[in-house]
Structure formats: structure tokens, C-alpha cells
Design a protein around this motif. Structure first.
Motif, PDB file in Angstrom:
ATOM      1  N   VAL A 136       0.807  -1.399   0.104  1.00 55.63           N
ATOM      2  CA  VAL A 136       0.047   0.255   0.030  1.00 55.63           C
ATOM      3  C   VAL A 136       1.187   1.512   0.139  1.00 55.63           C
ATOM      4  O   VAL A 136       1.974   1.334   1.063  1.00 55.63           O
ATOM      5  N   GLY A 177      -3.375   0.719  -2.806  1.00 56.38           N
ATOM      6  CA  GLY A 177      -3.527   1.082  -2.423  1.00 56.38           C
ATOM      7  C   GLY A 177      -5.047   2.149  -2.008  1.00 56.38           C
ATOM      8  O   GLY A 177      -5.870   1.932  -0.895  1.00 56.38           O
ATOM      9  N   THR A 178      -5.473   3.580  -3.263  1.00 54.46           N
ATOM     10  CA  THR A 178      -6.392   4.068  -2.454  1.00 54.46           C
ATOM     11  C   THR A 178      -7.470   4.241  -3.785  1.00 54.46           C
ATOM     12  O   THR A 178      -6.592   4.271  -4.786  1.00 54.46           O
ATOM     13  N   ASN A 181     -11.609   9.085  -5.962  1.00 56.50           N
ATOM     14  CA  ASN A 181     -12.977   9.985  -5.196  1.00 56.50           C
ATOM     15  C   ASN A 181     -14.005  10.026  -6.121  1.00 56.50           C
ATOM     16  O   ASN A 181     -15.238   9.009  -5.706  1.00 56.50           O
ATOM     17  N   THR A 184     -15.991   5.977  -5.542  1.00 55.77           N
ATOM     18  CA  THR A 184     -16.580   5.829  -4.531  1.00 55.77           C
ATOM     19  C   THR A 184     -17.803   6.093  -3.992  1.00 55.77           C
ATOM     20  O   THR A 184     -18.538   6.010  -3.238  1.00 55.77           O
ATOM     21  N   TYR A 317      -8.170   0.000 -10.379  1.00 55.53           N
ATOM     22  CA  TYR A 317      -7.529   1.010  -9.014  1.00 55.53           C
ATOM     23  C   TYR A 317      -7.987   0.306  -7.344  1.00 55.53           C
ATOM     24  O   TYR A 317      -7.873   1.081  -6.767  1.00 55.53           O
ATOM     25  N   PRO A 319      -7.691  -2.095  -4.731  1.00 51.68           N
ATOM     26  CA  PRO A 319      -7.038  -2.546  -4.119  1.00 51.68           C
ATOM     27  C   PRO A 319      -6.978  -4.051  -3.388  1.00 51.68           C
ATOM     28  O   PRO A 319      -5.923  -4.687  -3.625  1.00 51.68           O
TER      29      PRO A 319
END
Length: 367
Positions: A136, A177-178, A181, A184, A317, A319
Motif C-alpha cells: 500500500v 492502495g487507495t 474519489n 467512491t 484501482y 486495492p
């Protein structure tokens, strides 16, 4: 005893020298034999005749001996070459690659995507990397390929086309690791009432043609395709000479009302004999995807960041999708449309389509 004492390399050298001598010797000894077979002195002694016989028999024995040495050396060389080949990995292994059964696939852990819980994606390890693990926060560099119906339609290995049909690769980079946005929250959609088709006037061909259809909208379900030409809307023809706002008003209406379209399949590109079909569609509320925008991810900068290459599916993207990979490893996913190119599509991958997504991890640098 001689073969047991020399090294294999020396044996090969001796064999080579013997082979060359064996090839050259017959011509030389044959000429000597012919000279001996014609005695210069008629009254040669018995001892001279005996010597002549010995000379005449020498070439045959020498050739036989050298041929045997050559055969032994060739056999020894073949053994040495086979050992050398195995030592440096030249031994070929034929791998039968066919469709894998579902039992060969594992499933990633569940993850959050678009504000909802996803059950995970099926994947299989093509090869396990021997390099460092992906952690990560690491800057990941990878190649990816998207395969649709068995054909590679997107690939960072052929990201740019140069002159002479040459291509260069452009690996993709991002911070692992992220989840960005954009993924989300729920995808932004604009609701319109109509048949779910975008049309445009072609000034050269003087046609009103279909640019695209919204996935699973009324036009898409009816079988209307891009490049089909709209001949009339509810009996109104000569559409190329009408303002585009007036054409839009003909297509838009109240929910559940009908509109009749006459469509020339393929338009003038399909030829003068292209069929004209009649479609009766019900207007409904259709969610239209917002215009595409650049996804903000942390890259490494430089020439190869993947920014101008093929657009990866959102799955890259996630993870949980790449968790457990090592540098040098390759992983293949059965990528569903909801974490793929969704209802928009990309290139030759149509909206709402599932496809195969393969990833090869080239590097992972923890900064």
C-alpha cells in the motif's frame, strides 16, 4: 583409456581435428596408392612388394579408425550440448493453453465500489512474480490488456502507433492502495425523457445519423445502431434542413408516449439498396452518462505514466484486485461491466459488456 583421461572440451577439439583429417585423408592416400600400384622397377624384391601392400592397405585402416573416432566424438558432443542446453534453459516445454474451468478461478475479497458493497471479482494467477511484493502506498508500474471475445482490443504494450505500423508500449503508473474519489460515489447520470439516442446532421452526406444509443435505452433495445440514418420522425421528413432544436423536440416527449421512426440501416455508407425499417418506440426516462473526464491519480511523472495510453478499467484501482501480487507476476480477471467500462464502453468494448482483464506488475516502488 584415452577418452577417459581427456576433458570433454578437449574431446570435442580432437573430434573436430579428426573429422577434418578424415575428410582430407582419402584423396591423399588414394594418390599414394596409385603411385605404389605402378612399380617403377619390374624386378622389385618381395620385401618391396610387401611394403607396397602395407602402404596400399594403410588408407583404408586409417579412414575406418578416424570414422570411428568421429562417430564417438559426435555422440559425446551431442551429450555435452544436451547438458549445456538444459543448464541454460533451452529445453522447451509445450504448454497447452485452453479455456480454464471455473474451479481454477479464485475470488478477490469483497470491496466498496460506487458507494455499494461488491462481492468481488474472479481471477486466476497466470504466473507468480518472484520480485518484491506490492505494498500500500507504492508506485505501481504495470502493463494491462483488455480482451473481448478472444481479441485484444486495448493494450499498453501497443499504446502508441508510429510510422510504418510500428508501435511502442506505454506502461501505466498509479499509486496503489487507495480508490480514486470518482469511484467512491455513485456515477453521475443525467435523466432525460426520450428514446435514448443521440443524433447529428452530417453536412457532407446530408443525413441525420445516429451517433450513439444509451445502453439499454429504448433505441438500444430496439436494435438501432450508430451510423443508422433517421429518415423521418412521426412522418416528418427532410430532417437535414431543420434546426437541430426542432429535431430534438420531435424526439423528446411525455413518458410512455410513442414515437415512430423510419431508419435507413447503415445510411448511405451501406449503399443505395440499404433497407428502410420502421420502429415504434416508447419514450421513457433514460439515464445518460456524464461527459468523460480525466481520473485524478498519483503517477510517477516522466515519459511513461500511461496518461496518454489506453484508459484502464476502474478495477485496476481496487486495492483488493491486485492484493498479494509480486513484481513479475501476471493475473487475469473476469471483469464484469460494473467495475469495467460500465454502461459507457471503451473503444471496441461496448457498453455493459464483460471482458477479460490481464495485468502484469512490472515494478512497485515504495516512496
Amino acid at each position: 583409456a584415452f577418452e577417459a583421461e581427456i576433458s570433454p572440451q578437449h574431446a570435442m577439439s580432437v573430434a573436430h581435428s579428426s573429422a577434418m583429417s578424415a575428410l582430407a585423408a582419402p584423396r591423399y592416400h588414394a594418390s599414394r596408392t596409385r603411385r605404389v600400384s605402378r612399380p617403377r622397377v619390374a624386378c622389385a624384391s618381395s620385401s618391396s612388394a610387401s611394403n607396397a601392400d602395407d602402404v596400399a592397405q594403410t588408407p583404408k585402416a586409417a579412414v575406418t579408425s578416424r570414422r570411428a573416432a568421429l562417430a564417438r566424438a559426435v555422440a559425446l558432443g551431442a551429450i555435452l550440448r544436451a547438458d549445456d542446453a538444459r543448464a541454460i534453459g533451452f529445453q522447451k516445454e509445450l504448454k497447452k493453453r485452453g479455456p480454464m474451468s471455473d474451479d481454477a478461478y479464485a475470488r478477490t475479497a469483497e470491496f466498496e465500489f460506487r458507494g455499494e458493497r461488491h462481492e468481488g471479482v474472479k481471477y486466476v494467477e497466470i504466473s507468480e512474480g518472484k520480485g518484491k511484493p506490492l505494498e500500500v502506498g507504492a508506485l505501481a508500474t504495470l502493463h494491462f490488456e483488455c480482451k473481448y471475445r478472444g481479441l485484444t482490443v486495448l493494450s499498453t504494450r501497443e499504446a502508441r502507433t508510429l510510422g510504418g505500423n510500428r508501435t511502442i508500449s506505454e506502461p501505466f503508473q498509479f499509486k496503489y492502495g487507495t480508490l480514486p474519489n470518482e469511484f467512491t460515489k455513485a456515477a453521475k447520470r443525467k435523466n432525460i425523457i426520450g428514446i435514448g439516442a443521440e443524433v447529428r446532421i452530417d453536412p457532407e452526406l446530408q443525413e441525420l445519423y445516429v451517433v450513439k444509443c444509451v445502453f439499454n435505452g429504448p433505441a438500444d433495445r430496439a436494435g438501432i445502431k450508430p451510423n443508422d440514418v433517421v429518415v423521418s420522425i412521426d412522418g416528418v421528413g427532410d430532417l437535414v434542413n431543420k434546426p437541430i432544436q426542432e429535431i430534438g423536440a420531435l424526439l423528446v416527449g411525455d413518458v410512455d408516449t410513442e414515437v415512430e421512426l423510419k431508419i435507413k440501416k447503415g445510411g448511405s455508407r451501406a449503399g443505395a439498396d440499404a433497407p428502410i425499417e420502421t420502429y415504434k418506440l416508447k419514450r421513457e426516462v433514460t439515464a445518460v452518462a456524464a461527459p468523460k473526464r480525466e481520473i485524478q491519480v498519483d503517477g510517477g511523472g516522466g515519459l511513461f505514466t500511461g496518461g496518454s495510453g489506453p484508459k484502464p478499467p476502474p478495477l485496476v484501482y481496487v486495492p483488493e484486485a491486485l492484493a498479494g501480487m509480486n513484481v513479475g507476476g501476471r493475473r487475469s480477471f473476469k471483469c464484469p461491466a460494473d467495475v469495467g467500462y460500465e454502461d459507457v464502453g471503451e473503444g471496441e468494448i461496448p457498453p455493459g459488456a464483460d471482458f477479460v482483464f490481464e495485468v502484469e506488475l512490472l515494478d512497485a516502488v515504495l516512496k
